[in-house]
Design a protein around this motif. Structure first.
Motif, PDB file in Angstrom:
ATOM      1  N   VAL A 161       0.682  -1.002   0.037  1.00  0.00           N
ATOM      2  CA  VAL A 161       0.005   0.080  -0.021  1.00  0.00           C
ATOM      3  C   VAL A 161       0.898   1.266  -0.040  1.00  0.00           C
ATOM      4  N   PHE A 162       1.938   1.064   0.668  1.00  0.00           N
ATOM      5  CA  PHE A 162       2.853   2.510   0.721  1.00  0.00           C
ATOM      6  C   PHE A 162       3.728   2.627  -0.244  1.00  0.00           C
ATOM      7  N   SER A 163       4.159   1.318  -0.856  1.00  0.00           N
ATOM      8  CA  SER A 163       5.331   1.473  -1.978  1.00  0.00           C
ATOM      9  C   SER A 163       4.444   1.605  -3.254  1.00  0.00           C
ATOM     10  N   LYS A 164       3.361   0.624  -3.598  1.00  0.00           N
ATOM     11  CA  LYS A 164       2.664   1.181  -4.788  1.00  0.00           C
ATOM     12  C   LYS A 164       1.666   2.408  -4.700  1.00  0.00           C
ATOM     13  N   GLY A 165       1.055   2.573  -3.683  1.00  0.00           N
ATOM     14  CA  GLY A 165       0.115   3.384  -3.596  1.00  0.00           C
ATOM     15  C   GLY A 165       0.480   4.921  -3.201  1.00  0.00           C
ATOM     16  N   TYR A 166       1.654   4.927  -2.369  1.00  0.00           N
ATOM     17  CA  TYR A 166       2.001   6.250  -1.963  1.00  0.00           C
ATOM     18  C   TYR A 166       3.639   6.459  -2.296  1.00  0.00           C
ATOM     19  N   ARG A 231      -5.636   2.728  -3.763  1.00  0.00           N
ATOM     20  CA  ARG A 231      -6.359   1.655  -3.868  1.00  0.00           C
ATOM     21  C   ARG A 231      -6.490   1.247  -5.392  1.00  0.00           C
ATOM     22  N   GLN A 232      -6.310   2.423  -6.353  1.00  0.00           N
ATOM     23  CA  GLN A 232      -6.099   1.860  -7.806  1.00  0.00           C
ATOM     24  C   GLN A 232      -4.889   1.139  -8.113  1.00  0.00           C
ATOM     25  N   GLY A 239      -4.376  -6.751  -8.262  1.00  0.00           N
ATOM     26  CA  GLY A 239      -5.655  -7.272  -8.401  1.00  0.00           C
ATOM     27  C   GLY A 239      -6.753  -7.332  -7.350  1.00  0.00           C
ATOM     28  N   THR A 240      -6.360  -6.476  -6.102  1.00  0.00           N
ATOM     29  CA  THR A 240      -7.080  -6.139  -5.233  1.00  0.00           C
ATOM     30  C   THR A 240      -8.475  -5.412  -5.540  1.00  0.00           C
ATOM     31  N   VAL A 241      -9.248  -5.350  -4.714  1.00  0.00           N
ATOM     32  CA  VAL A 241     -10.511  -4.347  -4.708  1.00  0.00           C
ATOM     33  C   VAL A 241     -10.513  -3.528  -4.029  1.00  0.00           C
ATOM     34  N   SER A 242     -11.625  -2.695  -3.986  1.00  0.00           N
ATOM     35  CA  SER A 242     -12.242  -1.778  -2.899  1.00  0.00           C
ATOM     36  C   SER A 242     -13.278  -2.350  -2.323  1.00  0.00           C
ATOM     37  N   PHE A 243     -12.952  -2.421  -0.775  1.00  0.00           N
ATOM     38  CA  PHE A 243     -14.256  -2.720  -0.027  1.00  0.00           C
ATOM     39  C   PHE A 243     -14.565  -1.517   0.773  1.00  0.00           C
ATOM     40  N   THR A 244     -15.817  -1.506   1.498  1.00  0.00           N
ATOM     41  CA  THR A 244     -16.114  -0.374   2.293  1.00  0.00           C
ATOM     42  C   THR A 244     -16.700  -1.031   3.808  1.00  0.00           C
ATOM     43  N   ILE A 245     -15.935  -0.463   4.796  1.00  0.00           N
ATOM     44  CA  ILE A 245     -16.274  -0.769   6.138  1.00  0.00           C
ATOM     45  C   ILE A 245     -17.398   0.217   6.284  1.00  0.00           C
ATOM     46  N   VAL A 257     -15.994   3.732   5.208  1.00  0.00           N
ATOM     47  CA  VAL A 257     -14.532   3.889   5.120  1.00  0.00           C
ATOM     48  C   VAL A 257     -14.100   2.972   4.017  1.00  0.00           C
ATOM     49  N   GLU A 258     -13.442   3.526   3.014  1.00  0.00           N
ATOM     50  CA  GLU A 258     -13.010   2.823   1.740  1.00  0.00           C
ATOM     51  C   GLU A 258     -11.658   2.376   2.315  1.00  0.00           C
ATOM     52  N   THR A 259     -11.297   1.110   1.815  1.00  0.00           N
ATOM     53  CA  THR A 259     -10.094   0.421   1.893  1.00  0.00           C
ATOM     54  C   THR A 259      -9.591  -0.708   0.888  1.00  0.00           C
ATOM     55  N   ILE A 260      -8.570  -1.293   0.957  1.00  0.00           N
ATOM     56  CA  ILE A 260      -7.970  -2.328   0.096  1.00  0.00           C
ATOM     57  C   ILE A 260      -8.757  -3.496   0.536  1.00  0.00           C
TER      58      ILE A 260
END
Length: 325
Positions: A161-166, A231-232, A239-245, A257-260
């Protein structure tokens, strides 16, 4: 006499071949679960007990989402928990820690959805104006951060999440900002957060997680959303998706809350026989309600989602799940 000896040798060869085929399935299966204190550890014990009571002796031990895949591929274990996207990464290779493709692993079943949680002490979030995970990165906050140890699926997801996302190496970046990173179990991380020894505890677990409820009972928290861009990036990479808490599950969540999003799965050695894989999957399905009494997320198990769309599944397991769709 010569013909008799040749016939005897041929028979011996056939018997030996059959014996080798029968020997591919161990007398006792080894299941690799997860760290103590989490759903995987509890469910691993329940699955092993269930299989054992139904004629498939199985032991259960600790493990992690990455190590379970590697150990299954090498035959050091027979089955274990992981997340589906990680199995896909392992079979493709080229992505740390799976430099080379692994060929002896596949999915026995997608069990239930897996959510990524970034849990922050409420006072830390309010004092620093934190609304999303990206705020920590953008502000370069000296956060005291914890996740599960390397080799677990949680650390794999959090790291990426940190390396690919941020675009950061989280361990180096957080240390450079004046913070610290440590690795912990679910229970120890919960206590560290409650005792104000860390500011953020991040991990992956099911949609309804007792560990999150435990943390809420000890201290005031917020669960941070993962920014859409991150998330994208994870979707493109794994190939992960977005789930909502959704509100209503946890008292600290008052708006979506949108998350991986991913799936907890059982990864299995490919060289287990189709008959054994079929039976293992069949027993999971027949005992779904009993298993769900221990880990509620097992209620999500369905034949339609049990076979992953883009990740290899064991032929014997696929045969069973398709037979009950």
């Amino acid at each position: 006499m010569k013909k008799f000896l040749l016939s005897l040798m041929a028979l011996a060869l056939v018997v030996g071949t059959v014996g080798m085929a029968m020997a591919e399935d161990p007398a006792q299966l080894r299941f690799m679960a997860g760290p103590p204190g989490g759903n995987w550890f509890a469910l691993g014990g329940s699955l092993s007990d269930m299989w054992s009571k139904n004629g498939l002796p199985t032991t259960s031990g600790t493990g992690g989402g990455v190590s379970n895949i590697v150990n299954a591929d090498r035959g050091k274990g027979d089955m274990g928990f992981s997340v589906t996207s990680m199995v896909g990464a392992a079979t493709k290779g080229g992505e740390p820690p799976f430099k080379d493709p692994l060929s002896n692993v596949s999915v026995l079943a997608n069990l239930y959805t897996q959510y990524t949680y970034f849990i922050v002490r409420k006072d830390f979030a309010e004092n620093n104006g934190i609304k999303t995970v990206g705020d920590i990165v953008e502000k370069k906050l000296p956060v005291r951060f914890a996740t599960l140890k390397p080799g677990t699926s949680s650390e794999f997801v959090i790291r990426n999440v940190f390396s690919k996302g941020y675009g950061i190496n989280y361990r180096k970046a957080i240390n450079d900002w004046g913070g610290k990173v440590e690795f912990s179990s679910y229970s120890d991380g919960s206590n560290l957060l409650a005792d104000n020894h860390i500011d953020c505890f991040a991990f992956s677990v099911g949609r309804v997680a007792s560990v999150v409820m435990q943390i809420e009972s000890q201290t005031d928290i917020v669960i941070l959303p993962v920014d859409e861009k991150a998330r994208q990036a994870m979707t493109e990479a794994f190939g992960t998706v977005s789930f909502t808490i959704e509100p209503g599950i946890y008292k600290s969540v008052t708006e979506p809350v949108e998350t991986i999003g991913d799936y907890t799965c059982v990864v299995v050695r490919n060289d287990l026989s189709e008959d054994l894989a079929y039976k293992l999957a069949e027993l999971i399905w027949k005992n779904k309600e009993t298993l769900a009494k221990g880990v509620k997320d097992m209620q999500e198990l369905s034949p339609e989602s049990a076979v992953p769309a883009a990740v290899p599944a064991h032929p014997g397991a696929s045969k069973f799940w398709k037979s009950v769709q």
